[in-house]
Design a protein around this motif. Structure first.
Motif, PDB file in Angstrom:
ATOM      1  N   PRO A   1      53.964  50.461  41.344  1.00  0.00           N
ATOM      2  CA  PRO A   1      52.604  50.039  40.969  1.00  0.00           C
ATOM      3  C   PRO A   1      52.377  48.536  41.219  1.00  0.00           C
ATOM      4  O   PRO A   1      53.288  47.731  41.061  1.00  0.00           O
ATOM      5  CB  PRO A   1      52.546  50.365  39.482  1.00  0.00           C
ATOM      6  CG  PRO A   1      53.963  50.238  39.017  1.00  0.00           C
ATOM      7  CD  PRO A   1      54.833  50.663  40.161  1.00  0.00           C
ATOM      8  N   GLU A   2      51.148  48.196  41.599  1.00  0.00           N
ATOM      9  CA  GLU A   2      50.749  46.805  41.803  1.00  0.00           C
ATOM     10  C   GLU A   2      49.307  46.651  41.324  1.00  0.00           C
ATOM     11  O   GLU A   2      48.481  47.545  41.515  1.00  0.00           O
ATOM     12  CB  GLU A   2      50.822  46.415  43.282  1.00  0.00           C
ATOM     13  CG  GLU A   2      52.215  46.364  43.860  1.00  0.00           C
ATOM     14  CD  GLU A   2      52.974  45.098  43.480  1.00  0.00           C
ATOM     15  OE1 GLU A   2      52.335  44.175  42.938  1.00  0.00           O
ATOM     16  OE2 GLU A   2      54.200  45.048  43.729  1.00  0.00           O
ATOM     17  N   LEU A   3      49.009  45.512  40.721  1.00  0.00           N
ATOM     18  CA  LEU A   3      47.640  45.223  40.295  1.00  0.00           C
ATOM     19  C   LEU A   3      46.751  44.949  41.502  1.00  0.00           C
ATOM     20  O   LEU A   3      47.208  44.412  42.525  1.00  0.00           O
ATOM     21  CB  LEU A   3      47.604  44.024  39.355  1.00  0.00           C
ATOM     22  CG  LEU A   3      48.121  44.241  37.937  1.00  0.00           C
ATOM     23  CD1 LEU A   3      48.135  42.910  37.171  1.00  0.00           C
ATOM     24  CD2 LEU A   3      47.261  45.259  37.187  1.00  0.00           C
ATOM     25  N   LEU A   4      45.465  45.326  41.372  1.00  0.00           N
ATOM     26  CA  LEU A   4      44.457  44.999  42.369  1.00  0.00           C
ATOM     27  C   LEU A   4      43.541  43.909  41.799  1.00  0.00           C
ATOM     28  O   LEU A   4      43.221  43.934  40.608  1.00  0.00           O
ATOM     29  CB  LEU A   4      43.625  46.233  42.731  1.00  0.00           C
ATOM     30  CG  LEU A   4      44.357  47.381  43.444  1.00  0.00           C
ATOM     31  CD1 LEU A   4      43.446  48.591  43.578  1.00  0.00           C
ATOM     32  CD2 LEU A   4      44.848  46.930  44.816  1.00  0.00           C
ATOM     33  N   HIS A   5      43.133  42.976  42.646  1.00  0.00           N
ATOM     34  CA  HIS A   5      42.249  41.892  42.220  1.00  0.00           C
ATOM     35  C   HIS A   5      41.040  41.826  43.136  1.00  0.00           C
ATOM     36  O   HIS A   5      41.140  42.132  44.339  1.00  0.00           O
ATOM     37  CB  HIS A   5      42.979  40.550  42.240  1.00  0.00           C
ATOM     38  CG  HIS A   5      44.165  40.495  41.333  1.00  0.00           C
ATOM     39  ND1 HIS A   5      45.404  41.004  41.683  1.00  0.00           N
ATOM     40  CD2 HIS A   5      44.301  39.994  40.074  1.00  0.00           C
ATOM     41  CE1 HIS A   5      46.257  40.831  40.687  1.00  0.00           C
ATOM     42  NE2 HIS A   5      45.610  40.206  39.694  1.00  0.00           N
ATOM     43  N   ASP A   6      39.933  41.430  42.570  1.00  0.00           N
ATOM     44  CA  ASP A   6      38.752  41.235  43.410  1.00  0.00           C
ATOM     45  C   ASP A   6      38.800  39.850  44.047  1.00  0.00           C
ATOM     46  O   ASP A   6      39.781  39.100  43.871  1.00  0.00           O
ATOM     47  CB  ASP A   6      37.470  41.441  42.596  1.00  0.00           C
ATOM     48  CG  ASP A   6      37.353  40.473  41.422  1.00  0.00           C
ATOM     49  OD1 ASP A   6      38.013  39.407  41.453  1.00  0.00           O
ATOM     50  OD2 ASP A   6      36.612  40.785  40.472  1.00  0.00           O
ATOM     51  N   HIS A   7      37.729  39.473  44.765  1.00  0.00           N
ATOM     52  CA  HIS A   7      37.738  38.208  45.491  1.00  0.00           C
ATOM     53  C   HIS A   7      37.740  37.003  44.567  1.00  0.00           C
ATOM     54  O   HIS A   7      38.029  35.884  44.982  1.00  0.00           O
ATOM     55  CB  HIS A   7      36.534  38.145  46.442  1.00  0.00           C
ATOM     56  CG  HIS A   7      35.216  38.137  45.741  1.00  0.00           C
ATOM     57  ND1 HIS A   7      34.641  39.285  45.202  1.00  0.00           N
ATOM     58  CD2 HIS A   7      34.362  37.111  45.460  1.00  0.00           C
ATOM     59  CE1 HIS A   7      33.487  38.970  44.644  1.00  0.00           C
ATOM     60  NE2 HIS A   7      33.293  37.673  44.794  1.00  0.00           N
ATOM     61  N   GLU A   8      37.434  37.253  43.277  1.00  0.00           N
ATOM     62  CA  GLU A   8      37.460  36.152  42.305  1.00  0.00           C
ATOM     63  C   GLU A   8      38.797  36.079  41.576  1.00  0.00           C
ATOM     64  O   GLU A   8      38.994  35.215  40.714  1.00  0.00           O
ATOM     65  CB  GLU A   8      36.331  36.319  41.298  1.00  0.00           C
ATOM     66  CG  GLU A   8      34.938  36.213  41.927  1.00  0.00           C
ATOM     67  CD  GLU A   8      33.849  36.388  40.893  1.00  0.00           C
ATOM     68  OE1 GLU A   8      34.183  36.753  39.728  1.00  0.00           O
ATOM     69  OE2 GLU A   8      32.670  36.168  41.218  1.00  0.00           O
ATOM     70  N   GLY A   9      39.697  36.999  41.914  1.00  0.00           N
ATOM     71  CA  GLY A   9      41.011  37.002  41.284  1.00  0.00           C
ATOM     72  C   GLY A   9      41.088  37.811  40.018  1.00  0.00           C
ATOM     73  O   GLY A   9      42.140  37.824  39.357  1.00  0.00           O
ATOM     74  N   LYS A  10      40.006  38.501  39.642  1.00  0.00           N
ATOM     75  CA  LYS A  10      40.014  39.315  38.433  1.00  0.00           C
ATOM     76  C   LYS A  10      40.639  40.682  38.741  1.00  0.00           C
ATOM     77  O   LYS A  10      40.502  41.206  39.851  1.00  0.00           O
ATOM     78  CB  LYS A  10      38.596  39.506  37.906  1.00  0.00           C
ATOM     79  CG  LYS A  10      37.934  38.217  37.446  1.00  0.00           C
ATOM     80  CD  LYS A  10      36.525  38.495  36.947  1.00  0.00           C
ATOM     81  CE  LYS A  10      35.831  37.204  36.496  1.00  0.00           C
ATOM     82  NZ  LYS A  10      34.442  37.455  36.040  1.00  0.00           N
ATOM     83  N   VAL A  11      41.290  41.254  37.723  1.00  0.00           N
ATOM     84  CA  VAL A  11      41.905  42.573  37.888  1.00  0.00           C
ATOM     85  C   VAL A  11      40.819  43.624  38.073  1.00  0.00           C
ATOM     86  O   VAL A  11      39.927  43.777  37.233  1.00  0.00           O
ATOM     87  CB  VAL A  11      42.792  42.933  36.680  1.00  0.00           C
ATOM     88  CG1 VAL A  11      43.296  44.371  36.802  1.00  0.00           C
ATOM     89  CG2 VAL A  11      43.965  41.965  36.571  1.00  0.00           C
ATOM     90  N   SER A  12      40.911  44.343  39.186  1.00  0.00           N
ATOM     91  CA  SER A  12      39.928  45.387  39.473  1.00  0.00           C
ATOM     92  C   SER A  12      40.540  46.779  39.382  1.00  0.00           C
ATOM     93  O   SER A  12      39.867  47.777  39.637  1.00  0.00           O
ATOM     94  CB  SER A  12      39.341  45.178  40.871  1.00  0.00           C
ATOM     95  OG  SER A  12      40.359  45.229  41.858  1.00  0.00           O
ATOM     96  N   GLY A  13      41.819  46.845  39.054  1.00  0.00           N
ATOM     97  CA  GLY A  13      42.503  48.127  38.945  1.00  0.00           C
ATOM     98  C   GLY A  13      43.948  47.977  39.365  1.00  0.00           C
ATOM     99  O   GLY A  13      44.527  46.894  39.301  1.00  0.00           O
ATOM    100  N   ALA A  14      44.536  49.068  39.811  1.00  0.00           N
ATOM    101  CA  ALA A  14      45.929  49.040  40.269  1.00  0.00           C
ATOM    102  C   ALA A  14      46.132  50.116  41.313  1.00  0.00           C
ATOM    103  O   ALA A  14      45.415  51.128  41.354  1.00  0.00           O
ATOM    104  CB  ALA A  14      46.890  49.240  39.104  1.00  0.00           C
ATOM    105  N   VAL A  15      47.090  49.881  42.178  1.00  0.00           N
ATOM    106  CA  VAL A  15      47.474  50.849  43.194  1.00  0.00           C
ATOM    107  C   VAL A  15      48.935  51.234  42.954  1.00  0.00           C
ATOM    108  O   VAL A  15      49.750  50.401  42.555  1.00  0.00           O
ATOM    109  CB  VAL A  15      47.285  50.269  44.617  1.00  0.00           C
ATOM    110  CG1 VAL A  15      48.113  49.009  44.809  1.00  0.00           C
ATOM    111  CG2 VAL A  15      47.657  51.296  45.682  1.00  0.00           C
ATOM    112  N   ASN A  16      49.243  52.506  43.180  1.00  0.00           N
ATOM    113  CA  ASN A  16      50.607  52.987  42.942  1.00  0.00           C
ATOM    114  C   ASN A  16      51.034  53.867  44.103  1.00  0.00           C
ATOM    115  O   ASN A  16      50.290  54.757  44.535  1.00  0.00           O
ATOM    116  CB  ASN A  16      50.669  53.774  41.638  1.00  0.00           C
ATOM    117  CG  ASN A  16      52.105  54.060  41.199  1.00  0.00           C
ATOM    118  OD1 ASN A  16      53.044  53.489  41.740  1.00  0.00           O
ATOM    119  ND2 ASN A  16      52.261  54.925  40.208  1.00  0.00           N
TER     120      ASN A  16
END
Length: 321
Positions: free
Chosen positions: A118-133
């Motif tokens: 698993p890895e965190l996903l971030h938007d262009h502002e660096g905020k967590v937008s979810g995760a990919v596994n």
């Protein structure tokens, strides 16, 4: 330009951060490995065909949380709540041990062993937008490793001597039970076996045909099975100690010989029959009694001697005995 990802969740996370969400979805669907994403609350958002095949079902988008499998189990088979799953821990910013194996239960009830990444996903502002596994399915690899381990352990645990000869002559492996034989030959692993062993071993390796011979080592007798392994240019030797069996057979033959000697010279009429009532052995006293030469006795029945009525009486006596 699309970043190089090679199925790496971290690369997918970087692609998402670059501000191309559709590109990330396309990458996920194109990957041969099972990959899925969740929103910040853990609801499944995207998954590829490999993930659906691994789970054995189609989860509810925006409804199913953390993982699309029916159930999660720890590597030892114990219960593993979805709320403690790798995806859940990552989204809560808690620690997950990378490389740790888990079991997922498919819709048909079967289990697959996987390594979550698993890895965190971030938007262009660096905020967590979810995760990919990415779920790396290692089920078949694990089965192969276990089979290999079992195969390698079996000779060590075999109570009978087992050896492997390189090129049919040099001891490449010997289990603990074979140590007495090596000692008798005054060699250790790496040494050459006696010619009485290497000759049939090399013949089996050349022909590719298994062989069985009887060998005598010190005071022991072995039935030796010779199994060539052509691909490895080696020969496996399986020793079966039949010393006690040979002694028992010899004792039985001696007993039979003594019985025949005793029966032959006994003044009492002695005979034996098989299960079908045929005469198999008779001594001189019995043959004199019935006036028959030795060559006529073998295989005859009571009817041939005493007629039908007399035979019935004799069979009744046999059953009483």
């Amino acid at each position: 330009m699309t970043p190089s990802h090679h199925g790496d969740p971290a690369a997918l996370a970087e692609t998402s951060r670059s501000g191309h969400p559709l590109e990330s979805v396309d990458l996920i669907k194109a990957l041969p490995a099972a990959v899925y994403t969740c929103d910040p609350e853990g609801h499944l958002d995207t998954w590829n065909a490999a993930a659906g095949d691994l789970w054995g079902r189609t989860p509810g988008k925006g409804v199913t949380r953390w993982c699309g499998s029916c159930q999660l189990l720890r590597a030892d088979g114990s219960e593993f709540p979805f709320e403690q799953s790798p995806m859940a821990l990552v989204l809560r910013n808690e620690k997950w041990t990378r490389g740790e194996e888990i079991l997922i239960q498919r819709a048909d009830g079967s289990l697959r062993r996987v390594i979550p990444c698993p890895e965190l996903l971030h938007d262009h502002e660096g905020k967590v937008s979810g995760a990919v596994n990415m779920l790396v399915d290692i089920t078949e690899r694990k089965k192969a490793e276990e089979a290999q381990e079992l195969a390698s352990r079996l000779p060590m645990e075999n109570p009978s001597p087992v050896m492997r000869l390189s090129e049919g002559r040099t001891v490449e492996f010997a289990n603990p039970a074979a140590e007495a034989i090596l000692h008798s030959w005054n060699i250790s692993p790496g040494g050459e076996v006696p010619g009485s062993i290497s000759r049939p071993a090399r013949e089996a390796l050349a022909s590719g045909v298994k062989a069985t011979i009887e060998v005598h080592i010190d005071a022991r007798t072995y039935i030796l099975r010779i199994a060539p392994v052509i691909s490895a240019a080696s020969v496996n030797l399986y020793f079966n100690d039949v010393t006690d069996l040979k002694h028992a057979e010899a004792a039985l033959r001696l007993t039979e010989q003594r019985f025949r000697t005793l029966a032959t010279h006994s003044p009492v009429a002695i005979f034996t029959k098989d299960r079908e009532g045929r005469y198999t052995l008779s001594n001189q006293a019995w043959r004199r009694l019935h006036g028959m030469p030795p060559e006529q006795v073998q295989g005859i029945r009571d009817e041939d001697i005493s007629g039908r009525e007399g035979a019935a009486v004799l069979r009744a006596n046999d059953r009483a005995v």
